[in-house]
Write an enzyme that holds these catalytic residues in place. Structure first.
Site, PDB file in Angstrom:
ATOM      1  N   ASP A  49       1.087  -1.032  -0.244  1.00 19.36           N
ATOM      2  CA  ASP A  49       0.120   0.119   0.026  1.00 19.36           C
ATOM      3  C   ASP A  49       0.368   1.305   0.016  1.00 19.36           C
ATOM      4  OD1 ASP A  49       0.808   0.038   2.396  1.00 19.36           O
ATOM      5  OD2 ASP A  49      -1.241  -0.108   3.275  1.00 19.36           O
ATOM      6  N   SER A  50       1.948   1.076   0.605  1.00 19.03           N
ATOM      7  CA  SER A  50       3.198   2.484  -0.282  1.00 19.03           C
ATOM      8  C   SER A  50       2.961   3.077  -1.201  1.00 19.03           C
ATOM      9  CB  SER A  50       4.665   1.721  -0.104  1.00 19.03           C
ATOM     10  OG  SER A  50       4.877   0.471  -1.380  1.00 19.03           O
ATOM     11  N   ASP A  88      -1.670  -6.158  -0.333  1.00 18.76           N
ATOM     12  CA  ASP A  88      -1.424  -5.599   0.965  1.00 18.76           C
ATOM     13  C   ASP A  88      -3.042  -5.107   1.138  1.00 18.76           C
ATOM     14  OD1 ASP A  88       0.658  -5.561   2.325  1.00 18.76           O
ATOM     15  OD2 ASP A  88       0.967  -3.023   2.463  1.00 18.76           O
ATOM     16  N   LYS A 118      -1.280  -9.539   2.930  1.00 14.62           N
ATOM     17  CA  LYS A 118      -0.671  -8.720   3.937  1.00 14.62           C
ATOM     18  C   LYS A 118      -0.864  -8.022   4.574  1.00 14.62           C
ATOM     19  CE  LYS A 118       2.682  -6.004   3.333  1.00 14.62           C
ATOM     20  NZ  LYS A 118       2.637  -4.507   4.435  1.00 14.62           N
ATOM     21  N   GLU A 120      -1.737  -5.789   8.366  1.00 17.07           N
ATOM     22  CA  GLU A 120      -0.409  -5.219   9.495  1.00 17.07           C
ATOM     23  C   GLU A 120      -1.167  -5.418  11.124  1.00 17.07           C
ATOM     24  OE1 GLU A 120       0.158  -1.539   8.716  1.00 17.07           O
ATOM     25  OE2 GLU A 120       1.295  -1.248   6.556  1.00 17.07           O
ATOM     26  N   GLU A 186       9.381  -4.581  10.130  1.00 18.77           N
ATOM     27  CA  GLU A 186      10.209  -3.372   9.862  1.00 18.77           C
ATOM     28  C   GLU A 186      10.336  -2.139  11.178  1.00 18.77           C
ATOM     29  OE1 GLU A 186       7.294  -0.962   7.301  1.00 18.77           O
ATOM     30  OE2 GLU A 186       8.460   0.108   7.137  1.00 18.77           O
TER      31      GLU A 186
HETATM   32  O1  KIV Z   1       3.514  -1.478   1.506  1.00 23.16           O
HETATM   33  C1  KIV Z   1       4.809  -1.827   1.648  1.00 23.16           C
HETATM   34  O2  KIV Z   1       5.232  -1.969   0.407  1.00 23.16           O
HETATM   35  C2  KIV Z   1       5.505  -2.544   2.590  1.00 23.16           C
HETATM   36  C3  KIV Z   1       6.346  -2.800   2.356  1.00 23.16           C
HETATM   37  C4  KIV Z   1       7.666  -1.403   3.248  1.00 23.16           C
HETATM   38  C5  KIV Z   1       6.654  -3.981   3.379  1.00 23.16           C
HETATM   39  O3  KIV Z   1       4.422  -3.120   3.493  1.00 23.16           O
END
Ligand code: KIV
Length: 276
Positions: A49-50, A88, A118, A120, A186
Site C-alpha cells: 500500500d506504499s 496488501d 499481507k 499489519e 519493519e
Molecule cells: O507497503 C509496502 O510497500 C510495504 C513494505 C514496505 C513492506 O508494506
C-alpha cells in the site's frame, strides 16, 4: 534466484520452506512493466500500500482503497510468470473483524489471481489471521513499524527498543501461531530482529531490520532512486533513475523548443519508398 527455487510460480509453502536456507528476495511492484523487471530476480513481488505515497502522491498509506489495490494487483499479475504476488489489505478493509478481512481478502484474490495477502498487526490481529488461513487464504503478517498505525505510533519510528522488545516478540509468536506463512519486520532493531528470526519457524522478511532476517524487502522506487520525497536510513540506492529521467525530460524540452527534435530520421516521407 535460488538454486532451490521451483520452476513453476512460487507459492506460500515454497516461501515457508525457505526458512534457514538462502535469503528470500522481495521488492514492491505496482505496475506491469515493473513486475516484468522484478519477476526473474525476486521470490515475491509485493503490491504494497506504499503505492499510495509512491504512485498517487498521498501523504500516507491511509488513503489507499481496496479498489486501488485490486487495480494495481491486476497490473502486477499480468507482469509475473514466476515470482509470487502478495497484495496488501489496505487501511480500513480488515480491522473491524475477521469477516470483514475475509471479504476484502477474497476480493483481492478473486479479482487479481494473487495467491496471498499481507496485513499489519501482531497479537491483536492473530484471530483474524487464523480466520483467514483456516479458510484457505495465505497471510503474510507485518509487525514492528506498521505504517497504517502512523497516527497512534506518533510517526515512522523504530519499534522494539528496550521495553517494547517483548511486545514485538509476542507479536511475532502470535502471527506464527495464527498460521502466517511469513512475517515482515519493519524498522525493528537488528539484535531484536535476529532474536525474532531465531525463535520463529516461519521466515522473517526485514525492512530496516538488519541482515539476520530470512529475507529482505525494499520499496523498488526507493532503491531505484525514483521516489525521493523522503529517504529512510534503511534504503540503499542501487540506481539514480529519478535524476536520469529529469535530465532526459529537460533535454527533450530543450530540443523541442530549439526545433532540433524531431530530426529528419524521426519523420515519414510524403511518398512510400519504392512506390511511384
Ligand atoms: O507497503 C509496502 O510497500 C510495504 C513494505 C514496505 C513492506 O508494506
Amino acid at each position: 534466484m535460488s538454486a532451490t527455487s521451483p520452476q513453476r510460480p512460487v507459492l506460500p509453502p515454497d516461501i515457508s520452506a525457505r526458512k534457514g536456507t538462502d535469503p528470500l528476495v522481495v521488492l514492491t511492484a505496482y505496475t506491469t512493466p515493473m513486475a516484468r523487471l522484478v519477476d526473474p530476480h525476486c521470490d515475491i513481488a509485493l503490491v504494497g500500500d506504499s503505492l499510495g505515497m509512491v504512485l498517487h502522491g498521498l501523504p500516507s498509506t491511509l488513503g489507499v482503497t481496496l479498489e486501488m489495490m485490486i487495480l494495481h494487483g491486476q497490473a502486477v499479475m499480468r507482469g509475473l510468470s514466476r515470482a509470487m504476488c502478495v497484495i496488501d489489505l489496505p487501511f480500513g478493509s480488515y480491522e473491524r473483524g475477521p469477516e470483514q478481512a475475509f471479504d476484502a481478502a477474497v476480493r483481492l484474490i478473486r479479482e487479481t489471481g494473487a495467491p496471498a495477502v499481507k496485513l499489519e498487526g501482531g497479537v491483536h490481529m492473530a484471530s483474524t489471521i487464523a480466520f483467514l488461513t483456516r479458510r484457505g487464504i495465505p497471510v503474510m503478517a507485518h509487525i514492528g513499524l506498521t505504517p497504517q498505525s502512523v497516527n497512534t505510533l506518533g510517526g515512522y519510528k523504530v519499534v522494539g527498543r528496550e521495553g517494547e522488545a517483548t511486545r514485538v516478540l509476542e507479536d511475532a509468536r502470535a502471527v506464527e501461531a495464527a498460521g502466517a506463512f511469513a512475517v515482515v519486520l519493519e524498522k525493528v532493531p537488528v539484535g531484536l530482529a535476529a532474536r525474532v528470526t531465531q525463535s520463529l519457524q516461519i521466515p522473517t522478511i526485514g525492512i530496516g531490520a538488519g541482515a539476520q532476517c530470512d529475507g529482505q524487502v525494499l520499496v523498488v522506487d526507493d532503491m531505484l532512486g525514483m521516489f525521493t520525497a523522503f529517504r529512510p536510513k534503511f534504503v540503499k540506492r542501487y540506481a539514480d533513475l529519478g535524476a536520469q529521467a529529469e535530465t532526459a525530460i529537460a533535454t527533450y524540452a530543450a530540443e523541442v523548443r530549439a526545433r532540433t527534435f524531431p530530426a529528419p530520421e524521426h519523420g515519414f516521407a510524403d511518398s512510400a519508398p519504392g512506390k511511384s
